[in-house]
Design a protein around this motif. Structure first.
Motif, PDB file in Angstrom:
ATOM      1  N   THR A  45       7.842  50.298 107.356  1.00 23.79           N
ATOM      2  CA  THR A  45       6.867  49.212 107.495  1.00 23.79           C
ATOM      3  C   THR A  45       6.160  48.916 106.169  1.00 23.79           C
ATOM      4  N   HIS A  90       2.177  46.781 103.897  1.00 21.24           N
ATOM      5  CA  HIS A  90       2.516  46.290 105.241  1.00 21.24           C
ATOM      6  C   HIS A  90       2.596  44.759 105.259  1.00 21.24           C
ATOM      7  N   LEU A  91       1.653  44.112 104.576  1.00 25.02           N
ATOM      8  CA  LEU A  91       1.639  42.641 104.550  1.00 25.02           C
ATOM      9  C   LEU A  91       2.899  42.101 103.871  1.00 25.02           C
ATOM     10  N   ALA A  93       5.761  43.599 103.563  1.00 26.66           N
ATOM     11  CA  ALA A  93       6.936  43.850 104.405  1.00 26.66           C
ATOM     12  C   ALA A  93       7.002  42.817 105.532  1.00 26.66           C
ATOM     13  N   ALA A  94       5.831  42.417 106.044  1.00 27.86           N
ATOM     14  CA  ALA A  94       5.792  41.392 107.097  1.00 27.86           C
ATOM     15  C   ALA A  94       6.273  40.051 106.556  1.00 27.86           C
ATOM     16  N   LEU A  95       5.950  39.789 105.299  1.00 25.17           N
ATOM     17  CA  LEU A  95       6.276  38.494 104.683  1.00 25.17           C
ATOM     18  C   LEU A  95       7.781  38.316 104.498  1.00 25.17           C
TER      19      LEU A  95
ATOM     20  N   LEU C  50       7.671  40.148 114.918  1.00 26.23           N
ATOM     21  CA  LEU C  50       7.354  40.951 113.755  1.00 26.23           C
ATOM     22  C   LEU C  50       7.625  42.412 114.074  1.00 26.23           C
ATOM     23  N   GLN C  52       6.280  45.938 112.807  1.00 25.12           N
ATOM     24  CA  GLN C  52       5.217  46.505 111.977  1.00 25.12           C
ATOM     25  C   GLN C  52       4.717  47.839 112.511  1.00 25.12           C
ATOM     26  N   TRP C  66      -5.082  38.503 107.418  1.00 29.83           N
ATOM     27  CA  TRP C  66      -4.289  38.022 106.294  1.00 29.83           C
ATOM     28  C   TRP C  66      -3.570  36.720 106.613  1.00 29.83           C
TER      29      TRP C  66
END
Lengths: 138, 138, 138
Positions: A45, A90-91, A93-95, C50, C52, C66
């Protein structure tokens, strides 16, 4: 029709893109299939997967600069358990996401001329990352 | 269980979304399968794929405005080989991704009522883009 | 080799992440396959999917903070048909995407230790969302 699967281990050396095209395409080619579907899945993650230009290394540097702006380190994040690079990881990886599927056509992955497969490490320290490979075809 | 694959060529007319739902769904329907998995793969690093609302064209315009803010043209980018729209095109392709997989259920793609499939051209000049289609099922 | 498909209905209670790992993994396990490929597909343009961290709920809160910054509510958006949360919902769905493919290896989804599967609701009001599941394997 048949399947093959493998867990690939990749050592990273801190934040940045690590090209894994050769390992992934080599494994896929070794399964001896002509038509199929390859799935690449990152089991983390705070690292992710990306298909991007593999010609000019400057593209990779700009990608790293950009993602640090869009998903920055900040004291605003509540989650700071493992330091200031924890939540941004984490952000990021989300993107970009943790999964890619690439058709195999005529015995070759359908990647374009300039497309490379990258593991994107988002933590500052080196990590051992696991990427699951799955191929289905004949 | 069987497979079908094809390379679709799409002509773009500069930056913006090009709906390809009809071409993609038409090809998939023509394979005569009831259940399966369709994969759509864009073979470029400066164009990408997106599933978005196909009802109100304003949504597409707002998407174009937004992505130009999140991944802007800038003198900061090191990679400027093909002009100011070069690096932002890579960033925007990284943001939305180059691959989609859509289940085929009951002879139809599982797209929702308002979902359309789009090729997102990120370069200013028109381009001929290639999208690989792969369908697996029975 | 065989296939299974199902439409999963998920009730959301407004903006935020809803973990669906148990429903998805439970359905996949119930198909009795050892090796395969699971695809999860969200049939909407204002909700997305997602993968996560599922350990610390603060990660989910930071993700929500975010995404609201990267794809904000704004009077700039032309498309405002269903209120100020309408267009940002489309942008946020474009950012994270509506589809995930996860290999099934050794009878288990190849998810990492800390990976959970989430439906990301981007509208303020509760919605009933549909997620298509497709599993192919043996």
């Amino acid at each position: 029709m048949r399947q093959a699967a493998r867990i690939l281990a990749i050592q990273t050396s801190g934040q940045g893109l690590v090209e894994i095209t050769r390992e992934v395409a080599g494994w896929a080619a070794g399964q001896g299939m002509t038509t199929g579907l390859l799935t690449v899945f990152c089991r983390h993650t705070s690292a992710s997967l990306l298909i991007q230009e593999n010609a000019d290394p400057d593209v990779q540097r700009d990608l790293e600069t950009w993602i640090a702006r869009v998903a920055p380190e900040s004291r605003d994040w509540i989650h700071q358990d493992e330091g200031p690079d924890d939540m941004p990881a984490h952000l990021r990886a989300a993107l970009t996401g943790v999964q890619l599927s690439i058709p195999l056509i005529g015995g070759r992955l359908a990647l374009g001329t300039w497309q490379g497969i990258y593991l994107f490490e988002h933590r500052r320290r080196p990590h051992r990352r696991e990427v699951a490979l799955h191929l289905l075809g004949d």
